[in-house]
Structure formats: structure tokens, C-alpha cells
Design a protein around this motif. Sequence first.
Motif, PDB file in Angstrom:
ATOM      1  N   GLY A 101      -3.193   5.823  -5.306  1.00 36.82           N
ATOM      2  CA  GLY A 101      -2.409   4.696  -5.796  1.00 36.82           C
ATOM      3  C   GLY A 101      -1.790   4.957  -7.154  1.00 36.82           C
ATOM      4  N   GLN A 102      -1.566   3.878  -7.887  1.00 37.01           N
ATOM      5  CA  GLN A 102      -0.966   3.956  -9.216  1.00 37.01           C
ATOM      6  C   GLN A 102      -1.978   4.519 -10.209  1.00 37.01           C
ATOM      7  OE1 GLN A 102      -0.198   0.387 -11.847  1.00 37.01           O
ATOM      8  NE2 GLN A 102       1.858   0.684 -11.026  1.00 37.01           N
TER       9      GLN A 102
ATOM     10  N   THR B 288       0.830  -1.200   0.000  1.00 37.73           N
ATOM     11  CA  THR B 288       0.000   0.000   0.000  1.00 37.73           C
ATOM     12  C   THR B 288       0.865   1.251   0.000  1.00 37.73           C
ATOM     13  OG1 THR B 288      -1.809   1.121   1.144  1.00 37.73           O
ATOM     14  CG2 THR B 288      -0.232  -0.071   2.522  1.00 37.73           C
ATOM     15  N   PHE B 289       0.315   2.363   0.442  1.00 33.79           N
ATOM     16  CA  PHE B 289       0.984   3.643   0.343  1.00 33.79           C
ATOM     17  C   PHE B 289       0.829   4.394   1.662  1.00 33.79           C
ATOM     18  CE2 PHE B 289      -1.841   2.435  -3.063  1.00 33.79           C
ATOM     19  CZ  PHE B 289      -0.976   2.149  -4.095  1.00 33.79           C
ATOM     20  N   ASP B 290       1.932   4.985   2.135  1.00 38.98           N
ATOM     21  CA  ASP B 290       1.797   5.897   3.263  1.00 38.98           C
ATOM     22  C   ASP B 290       1.650   7.303   2.696  1.00 38.98           C
ATOM     23  OD1 ASP B 290       4.349   6.678   2.499  1.00 38.98           O
ATOM     24  OD2 ASP B 290       5.346   5.632   4.145  1.00 38.98           O
ATOM     25  N   ASP B 291       1.987   8.317   3.438  1.00 41.84           N
ATOM     26  CA  ASP B 291       1.755   9.683   2.975  1.00 41.84           C
ATOM     27  C   ASP B 291       2.663  10.096   1.820  1.00 41.84           C
ATOM     28  OD1 ASP B 291      -0.123   9.801   4.918  1.00 41.84           O
ATOM     29  OD2 ASP B 291       0.980  11.154   6.240  1.00 41.84           O
ATOM     30  N   THR B 292       3.789   9.412   1.641  1.00 45.42           N
ATOM     31  CA  THR B 292       4.770   9.886   0.661  1.00 45.42           C
ATOM     32  C   THR B 292       5.321   8.812  -0.260  1.00 45.42           C
ATOM     33  OG1 THR B 292       6.579   9.567   2.251  1.00 45.42           O
ATOM     34  CG2 THR B 292       5.517  11.734   2.212  1.00 45.42           C
ATOM     35  N   SER B 293       5.043   7.535  -0.013  1.00 40.43           N
ATOM     36  CA  SER B 293       5.694   6.510  -0.824  1.00 40.43           C
ATOM     37  C   SER B 293       4.957   5.170  -0.709  1.00 40.43           C
ATOM     38  CB  SER B 293       7.152   6.331  -0.372  1.00 40.43           C
ATOM     39  OG  SER B 293       7.186   5.851   0.975  1.00 40.43           O
ATOM     40  N   TRP B 294       5.408   4.223  -1.553  1.00 44.24           N
ATOM     41  CA  TRP B 294       4.929   2.852  -1.440  1.00 44.24           C
ATOM     42  C   TRP B 294       5.488   2.235  -0.171  1.00 44.24           C
ATOM     43  CZ3 TRP B 294       2.007   0.202  -5.226  1.00 44.24           C
ATOM     44  CH2 TRP B 294       1.764   0.917  -6.397  1.00 44.24           C
ATOM     45  N   THR B 295       4.727   1.334   0.414  1.00 37.31           N
ATOM     46  CA  THR B 295       5.187   0.675   1.629  1.00 37.31           C
ATOM     47  C   THR B 295       4.459  -0.649   1.790  1.00 37.31           C
ATOM     48  OG1 THR B 295       5.592   0.979   4.006  1.00 37.31           O
ATOM     49  CG2 THR B 295       3.461   1.716   3.149  1.00 37.31           C
TER      50      THR B 295
ATOM     51  N   GLY C 150      -9.023   8.420 -12.294  1.00 34.67           N
ATOM     52  CA  GLY C 150     -10.148   9.277 -12.660  1.00 34.67           C
ATOM     53  C   GLY C 150      -9.932  10.752 -12.419  1.00 34.67           C
ATOM     54  N   LEU C 151      -8.682  11.173 -12.295  1.00 33.96           N
ATOM     55  CA  LEU C 151      -8.368  12.547 -11.914  1.00 33.96           C
ATOM     56  C   LEU C 151      -8.095  13.464 -13.100  1.00 33.96           C
ATOM     57  CD1 LEU C 151      -5.969  11.666  -8.952  1.00 33.96           C
ATOM     58  CD2 LEU C 151      -8.394  12.283  -8.821  1.00 33.96           C
ATOM     59  N   GLY C 152      -8.191  12.942 -14.327  1.00 34.20           N
ATOM     60  CA  GLY C 152      -7.919  13.747 -15.494  1.00 34.20           C
ATOM     61  C   GLY C 152      -6.456  13.797 -15.873  1.00 34.20           C
ATOM     62  N   ARG C 153      -5.633  13.043 -15.178  1.00 43.92           N
ATOM     63  CA  ARG C 153      -4.197  12.986 -15.449  1.00 43.92           C
ATOM     64  C   ARG C 153      -3.782  11.525 -15.552  1.00 43.92           C
ATOM     65  NH1 ARG C 153      -5.344  16.687 -11.567  1.00 43.92           N
ATOM     66  NH2 ARG C 153      -4.918  15.279  -9.828  1.00 43.92           N
ATOM     67  N   ILE C 154      -2.636  11.247 -16.162  1.00 44.49           N
ATOM     68  CA  ILE C 154      -2.154   9.880 -16.299  1.00 44.49           C
ATOM     69  C   ILE C 154      -0.733   9.761 -15.762  1.00 44.49           C
ATOM     70  CG2 ILE C 154      -3.624   9.405 -18.295  1.00 44.49           C
ATOM     71  CD1 ILE C 154      -1.150   9.741 -20.056  1.00 44.49           C
ATOM     72  N   ASN C 155      -0.435   8.553 -15.280  1.00 48.46           N
ATOM     73  CA  ASN C 155       0.926   8.158 -14.885  1.00 48.46           C
ATOM     74  C   ASN C 155       1.477   8.883 -13.670  1.00 48.46           C
ATOM     75  OD1 ASN C 155       1.016   6.343 -17.039  1.00 48.46           O
ATOM     76  ND2 ASN C 155       1.828   7.899 -18.438  1.00 48.46           N
ATOM     77  N   ASN C 156       0.674   9.692 -12.987  1.00 43.77           N
ATOM     78  CA  ASN C 156       1.109  10.307 -11.737  1.00 43.77           C
ATOM     79  C   ASN C 156       0.531   9.504 -10.587  1.00 43.77           C
ATOM     80  OD1 ASN C 156       0.347  12.724 -13.794  1.00 43.77           O
ATOM     81  ND2 ASN C 156       2.220  13.235 -12.669  1.00 43.77           N
ATOM     82  N   ASP C 157       1.399   8.916  -9.756  1.00 42.16           N
ATOM     83  CA  ASP C 157       0.918   8.171  -8.596  1.00 42.16           C
ATOM     84  C   ASP C 157       0.567   9.139  -7.466  1.00 42.16           C
ATOM     85  OD1 ASP C 157       1.504   5.976 -10.094  1.00 42.16           O
ATOM     86  OD2 ASP C 157       3.277   5.387  -8.955  1.00 42.16           O
ATOM     87  N   TYR C 158      -0.502   8.812  -6.740  1.00 40.54           N
ATOM     88  CA  TYR C 158      -0.945   9.651  -5.629  1.00 40.54           C
ATOM     89  C   TYR C 158      -1.070   8.772  -4.392  1.00 40.54           C
ATOM     90  CZ  TYR C 158      -1.907  13.267  -9.061  1.00 40.54           C
ATOM     91  OH  TYR C 158      -1.778  14.206 -10.056  1.00 40.54           O
ATOM     92  N   PHE C 159      -0.407   9.198  -3.323  1.00 34.11           N
ATOM     93  CA  PHE C 159      -0.361   8.375  -2.118  1.00 34.11           C
ATOM     94  C   PHE C 159      -1.489   8.693  -1.144  1.00 34.11           C
ATOM     95  CE2 PHE C 159       4.068   8.926  -3.624  1.00 34.11           C
ATOM     96  CZ  PHE C 159       4.258   7.625  -4.067  1.00 34.11           C
ATOM     97  N   LEU C 160      -2.063   9.883  -1.256  1.00 36.28           N
ATOM     98  CA  LEU C 160      -3.178  10.271  -0.403  1.00 36.28           C
ATOM     99  C   LEU C 160      -4.439  10.393  -1.253  1.00 36.28           C
ATOM    100  CD1 LEU C 160      -1.461  13.007   1.789  1.00 36.28           C
ATOM    101  CD2 LEU C 160      -2.039  10.671   2.448  1.00 36.28           C
ATOM    102  N   PRO C 161      -5.620  10.160  -0.663  1.00 34.68           N
ATOM    103  CA  PRO C 161      -6.876  10.252  -1.427  1.00 34.68           C
ATOM    104  C   PRO C 161      -7.046  11.597  -2.115  1.00 34.68           C
ATOM    105  CG  PRO C 161      -7.253   9.197   0.691  1.00 34.68           C
ATOM    106  CD  PRO C 161      -5.851   9.715   0.724  1.00 34.68           C
TER     107      PRO C 161
END
Length: 259
Positions: free
Chosen positions: A94-95, A50-57, A102-113
Motif C-alpha cells: 500500500g501507501q 485497494t491495489f491490484d498488481d500494478t496500481s490503485w483500484t 516498515g521496509l526501510g524506505r519512505i514514500n514508495n507505494d507497493y502494490f504487492l506484499p
Amino acid sequence: MLYSWGLDGDTLNKRPHRVGNKSDWVTVSAGYGEMVAINSNGELYTWGATFDDTSWTYLSLPTRKGSASNWTSVSSGMYFSIAINGNGQMFSWGQNQYGKLGLGRINNDYFLPQRIGQKSNWEKVSAGTDHALAITNDGKLFFWGYLGRPSGVDSFYATPKQIGNSTNWIDISAHQNHSIALNELGQIYIFGAPTIEPWLTGYEGLKKLGEPNNYFKISAGGYGTFHAIGQKASSNVESIQKSSEFLIYPNPLNNFNDL
């Protein structure tokens, strides 16, 4: 209480074992890597890859994500998850391959909702491998991400796109390269990637799966399969249970009808 089994890191658990010590879980979803759950206080928890606030973990036990306490629905897919809160707002993290967050962008991972769009009437969501489905509280069906290669061309949507004009959808299930939806008439519709599962119906088009029209529970499985439970019309719970039929496809009937 919550139990799990299967591969946990390098350990294969063949039998259910209790996860943590909480006894107030109300919903859970197992994804490819990340597990997500909501408790009776509306708190969201994740564990696994999963993901914490800044990275995969990697988390071996459920760990609270954020401080919100109004989550009502959650679904985990392949390295991404989506949740809906009590205000009808939808969030993803996530990935982000193919824009599946569904955020209108691609290939940017997001660790927080991250909030998806501005709608405040989302009711149900299902995350697949590289795509997701959602239903609004007025029965509309939406899709985003990647579901195949129509006409041999990669195609995807980075924001929710409404499928058809129907307003009577009540349940959805997304999986690998296909999805299944159920309407309030008890009818099942399927769609997916015909280059991968040839019997499916195409990237954007839904097709009805024959008769009968009495289904009340659906679930998409791997490699183009799905499961559905149907019932005979009855108001008696006992007779419903006795008359239920469990259907497993990948060999659906040939009498598809257009939506």
C-alpha cells in the motif's frame, strides 16, 4: 459469512449486508479504504479502495491477493495493510508515507506484499493511520511509522523498532495518532502524540493506565480514545461475562506509572 455496512462508494448502507458468497472467513480487518480478510484455507482477500498488481483500484467484492495460502493474521490501516503468514514472516503493501510499511524506505507505494525484515517470529500486527505495531512470539513489542511530533520535530521509523525491554505483551491496537498495548498481567499501556492528544504520554514512551490489572480486551478508537474490557479473576466463563466492565476513555486516571 461476512457482512458489512457503512459508506460504499456513493451508497450508504445503514444495515449489514452480506459480502460475496463465501462462508469460510476466519478473520477480517476494516481500514481506511481497503478491507482485508483471510479464509479458512489461509487465503488473503482485499476489496474497497485497494491495489491490484500494478496500481490503485476499486474492488466491490473480495478478490484474492497473491497465491499464498498460509496467512494467519492481517490488519488494514490508512491505505496500507500488513499480514503475517504461518512461517511467522510479516508482509506489507500500500501507501508508504513516513515509512509505515516498515521496509526501510519512505514514500514508495507497493502494490504487492513485501516482506518486512528477516524475522520469522511475528505473531500479531495492528495497522493505524501512519504507524503500526507488532508483537513477536516471545512477547516483544515493536513500532514503526509516524506517531506525532516530539519536541516539534517530525520523527518516524521506517523499520520496526522495539519499544522497551518487556517480553510479556499479548495484544495491541493502533489507531490515529496513538496506540494501546496489553500485557499478560492484564495491564494496559498507552502512548501517542501529545501535540494532538494532550493526555497521552509521548512519542516513544509507554505509560501504564492505573488500576485495575484485569483487562483482557483492548481497542484503540479515534481522536485519542480507547476501549478496554476488564474482568474479575475467575475461571468460570459465565461469571467472567457477568462481571466484565467496559471502559471508554479519553479521560484516563491521573495516576500513570512508568513502565
